[in-house]
Design a protein around this motif. Structure first.
Motif: not given
Length: 899
Positions: A829-833
């Motif tokens: 989710l860090k990558v997604t954000v």
């Protein structure tokens, strides 16, 4: 005993090179650690690969020796007893055997890891198939005008007006091209002028509204159109001769050899005449000569010089033809343009045309892309960019999973090195596996292409060629693609893993593992960002197109159908058609009916516009309006609001002043301050005096790419031309209403086909390119989501596989399923954000640029961005949670034992 030492001893033991002391040490280790039997099995199978044994041989050896101790392996025939294994390996090391071995091992790895192989192949093949479909669409568009004879020397004459509203850019003066051919034969080889006509055509009991191209007899010789039947040299030389296409021949006669047959064509004076078929054309290549929009709409061709009842294609004061010329080889178009201007200034009889029009040439091969402000060119560039990024996403997804899987094969690389494998052989092994996988994906994509092509055609409203229609050299493109993408995907793991030391490989140490992770995360972030941009773009395109159809158009298109009618352009013909209109309007299923030359579909019939100005004013300060010829029911049928006055009077005026209605834009352009001020005022238009009887609100007659133009309505009784009956039917039971209307139409106009369309269909044609873009963006969005989710599925599966022991230890130490799931969620989710933070401003800039082409457009809101982020993040989170929960629920004892 250290892992590296026991692996080395096991290798020597299996290959019969261990001494007695080493044999004893291995036997003791095997007896003490039976759970580590996997080392022995892995070494055994790897050695088998080196010796090129097939799976059937391995099964036989394992079955025959299943109950024997490892020390008896030497008696199984697995090794050559007359030489050392390394010498035997070196003996077999030659290109023929090595290449075969590479492919064999590549296939085994695909079968061994079926999930990752399926994800890789399906994701990549979907991206390739979509790219092939878009490429085929772009290829077909680029073929427009490319297949005509001497295409490099063919040009269309366009017109540049001092005021763009004065005339149609696509039209020119027909006498100009003729004068060039006569006076400059060393520059101009041939010419062709034409104008469209739509009328009733019949043969026996078959009656249809058809589009005719009324032009010069040079059509067949100038462009090399292929004839199935008839003589191209004489087919258009006779009066009342017609050349038709193969499709029309089958439509009217059920066969193609119909030379000598007759068809009846209605002219625009209310008469009919039989035309003799003198030629049948083969299927026409896509061009803008026989169809100005490149869709080959015209399939009847007649000689305009001999059939003036249909269209006039001569005269210096005529600007209603589309003109083409063929230059002599090697002639500079600039020289011809100078000659055109000289001929126009010398011979033009209309001063307004002479002073305001400048003709220029555009290569026929470029015209299709430049027309309508380059709309087609923008369209194919946009679709090409979408296809490129979808393919790039699929390739990145493939590379990402290849890199992720590479770290699990370090021990295999170490064993191969210990057993004599050279670095370049290991590199070739990785590259071969990657190329084999890409080749399989490419082959699958060709199958997907064939399956998806009919649906793609339906979505885009454009015929995409099948695979066999492309030139033969296209066959090399998939092969080249497989090699290039396969090399790109395999080069990183090949170079990194093959460069590791033997001990590091056997211990599973990858010093660049941190960089590996960052590379993979960067690639994942790129995928998410691309998917988000496509997603946001699709939403904004959809919102803009909804504005075209559901926004405030300034009129009501709902329940309005239109159909072309027989034409008798005389006062008598107008009165007859008005009587038919009134009878249709009396039907209980009908609200109102209007007779007009135009409908609100953007098709402005006037090729040359004269200025309108207030009586007593300065003609040079007038306005060049759109001219709509309608009856007094037009505003009621289309529900166009009136700001003042009436939409024509039911009483006829004196000959000194005819009736006119203007819109608000014309009101402002003519210098009036409010609608009531204009009522009763007189204006000069087309050399006649008109009294303003009404002022309508502005409405969108054409595309929202242009601002609403000034409009002047004149009465059909004054101009005596018409084309359409527009019928507003009452809501409810639409099908029954149309059937009743069909019957009434047949009674009032026997022999005239009732070929109707709804106004929504007219808008779909007006915004055909935008709708194509919308459908393609929907497909691309769905595909982008699939590719991203497949990538996440593959990477999370690899991550869980590599961290199985960590998950087991965490569970033993008391970690909950929620805690373990959260651990993995944080990573992705860090990558997604981060990806969405990058994607949102890029998407905003791209879509703002696209919307800038429209004078009327939506305001970009937060909705597309929030929707994209929410959907992408939630789908990713659900996928990760499902995968990690399954891993977290596994018994930790089993996880620790397996590792």
């Amino acid at each position: 005993m250290e892992n590296s030492k026991i692996v080395f001893l096991l290798i020597k033991y299996i290959t019969q090179e261990a001494n007695a002391e080493e044999v004893a040490e291995v036997k003791n280790w095997i007896s003490a650690h039976p759970e580590n039997e996997q080392y022995f099995v892995q070494l055994y199978e790897t050695w088998h690969d080196m010796l090129y044994l097939n799976e059937r041989e391995i099964s036989k050896i394992k079955a025959a020796n299943s109950n024997k101790p490892a020390s008896n392996l030497a008696t199984t025939g697995l090794f050559n007893p007359t030489r050392t294994p390394f010498l035997y390996y070196n003996h077999r090391r030659n290109p023929q055997y090595m290449i075969g071995n590479y492919f064999k091992i590549a296939w085994r790895n695909l079968m061994k890891h079926k999930l990752f192989s399926l994800i890789n192949i399906f994701g990549l093949s979907s991206g390739i198939a979509f790219t092939l479909l878009i490429s085929a669409y772009v290829w077909s568009v680029y073929q427009v005008n490319r297949n005509v004879r001497n295409a490099d020397n063919q040009f269309v004459i366009l017109s540049k007006w001092k005021d763009p509203n004065m005339g149609n850019e696509a039209a020119s003066v027909p006498e100009l091209s003729k004068a060039l051919k006569t006076n400059y034969p060393h520059l101009v080889a041939n010419y062709f002028n034409a104008a469209p006509a739509v009328t009733n055509v019949s043969s026996g009991d078959r009656h249809f509204r058809e589009r005719l191209l009324v032009g010069d007899s040079t059509l067949l010789s100038m462009y090399g159109l292929k004839m199935l039947h008839g003589d191209s040299r004489t087919a258009l030389q006779g009066a009342f001769s017609v050349v038709i296409t193969e499709n029309i021949a089958r439509k009217y006669f059920g066969k193609t050899d119909v030379v000598g047959k007759s068809i009846n064509v209605q002219d625009f004076a209310g008469g009919n005449h039989d035309y003799i078929v003198t030629g049948v054309l083969d299927e026409l290549p896509k061009n803008t000569i026989t169809g100005l929009d490149g869709n080959d709409e015209f399939q009847f061709f007649v000689n305009g010089s001999l059939n003036k009842e249909l269209r006039h294609i001569d005269g210096w004061d005529n600007t209603s033809t589309v003109d083409h010329i063929e230059l002599q080889k090697g002639v500079d178009p600039k020289i011809v343009e100078a000659a055109m201007l000289e001929q126009l200034r010398r011979n033009e009889t209309d001063e307004q045309i002479k002073q305001n029009m400048t003709p220029y040439l555009v290569p026929i091969k470029d015209y299709y892309f430049q027309a309508n402000n380059g709309l087609i060119k923008k369209m194919i560039w946009t679709l090409s960019c979408i296809a490129f990024f979808i393919l790039l996403m699929a390739v990145i997804n493939f590379i990402n999973i290849c890199i992720g899987r590479s770290s699990s094969r370090m021990k295999e690389m170490g064993i191969r090195k210990v057993m004599g494998g050279l670095r370049h052989q290991l590199i070739w092994q990785f590259l071969t596996e990657s190329i084999v996988t890409v080749t399989l994906a490419t082959l699958v994509s060709l199958f997907i292409y064939s399956l998806a092509r009919p649906y793609f055609n339906l979505a885009l409203g454009h015929e995409v060629e099948d695979l066999l229609s492309f030139p033969r050299f296209f066959l090399f493109i998939p092969l080249l693609f497989s090699v290039v993408v396969g090399t790109l995907a395999g080069i990183y793991p090949a170079l990194v893993l093959s460069d590791l030391g033997t001990i590091d490989s056997l211990k599973g140490r990858l010093h660049s593992f941190k960089e590996n992770i960052w590379l993979r995360k960067t690639l994942v972030a790129f995928q998410f960002a691309t998917a988000a941009i496509v997603f946001i773009g699709a939403i904004i395109v959809s919102q803009q197109i909804n504005l075209f159809f559901n926004g405030n158009l300034g009129y009501s298109k709902d329940y309005v159908v239109y159909a072309q009618v027989p034409r008798d352009w005389s006062p008598k013909g107008v009165k007859k058609m008005e009587a038919i209109r009134d009878q249709l309007a009396q039907m209980p299923e009908v609200s109102s009916v209007s007779l007009s030359w135009e409908i609100p579909n953007g098709m402005d019939w006037e090729m040359f516009k004269t200025a309108a100005y207030r009586q007593g004013g300065n003609p040079s300060q007038g306005v060049n309006p759109q001219h709509l010829v309608t009856d007094n029911q037009y505003a009621a049928t289309f529900n166009i609001p009136l700001k003042a006055g009436r939409f024509f009077s039911t009483m006829e005026l004196s000959e000194e002043s005819s009736q006119a209605v203007i819109n608000e834009s014309a009101l402002t352009a003519l210098g009036y301050h409010n609608p009531n001020e204009a009522i009763g005022q007189r204006i000069i238009f087309q050399g006649n005096t008109f009294t303003i009887y009404g002022v309508t609100a502005d409405f969108h007659f054409g595309s929202m790419q242009q601002r609403i133009q000034p409009i002047i309505f004149t009465n059909v009784n004054d101009v005596n031309i018409y084309r359409y009956l527009s019928i507003k039917i009452k809501p409810g039971h639409i099908q029954e209403h149309m059937e009743t209307l069909q019957k009434k139409w047949s009674v009032l106009m026997p022999g005239t086909p009732f070929q109707y369309s709804f106004m929504d269909d007219a808008l779909k044609r007006l915004y055909a390119n935008e709708i194509q873009l919308k459908e393609a963006s929907y497909i691309a969005t769905g595909l982008a989501l699939v590719i991203v989710l497949l990538g996440v599925l593959g990477l999370i599966s690899l991550s869980i596989q590599n961290r199985t022991r960590e998950i087991g230890i965490r569970k033993v130490l008391g970690a909950s399923v929620t805690g373990i799931t959260t651990l993995f969620l944080k990573d992705f989710l860090k990558v997604t954000v981060i990806a969405n933070i990058v994607a949102c401003p890029l998407a905003y800039l791209i879509m703002r640029g696209w919307l800038s082409d429209y004078a009327y457009r939506i305001d970009i809101s937060f909705t597309p961005f929030i929707s994209s982020i929410a959907i992408l993040s939630s789908m990713t989170a659900v996928l990760i949670i499902l995968q990690t929960i399954r891993a977290a629920l596994t018994n930790p004892i089993k996880s620790l034992k397996d590792n």
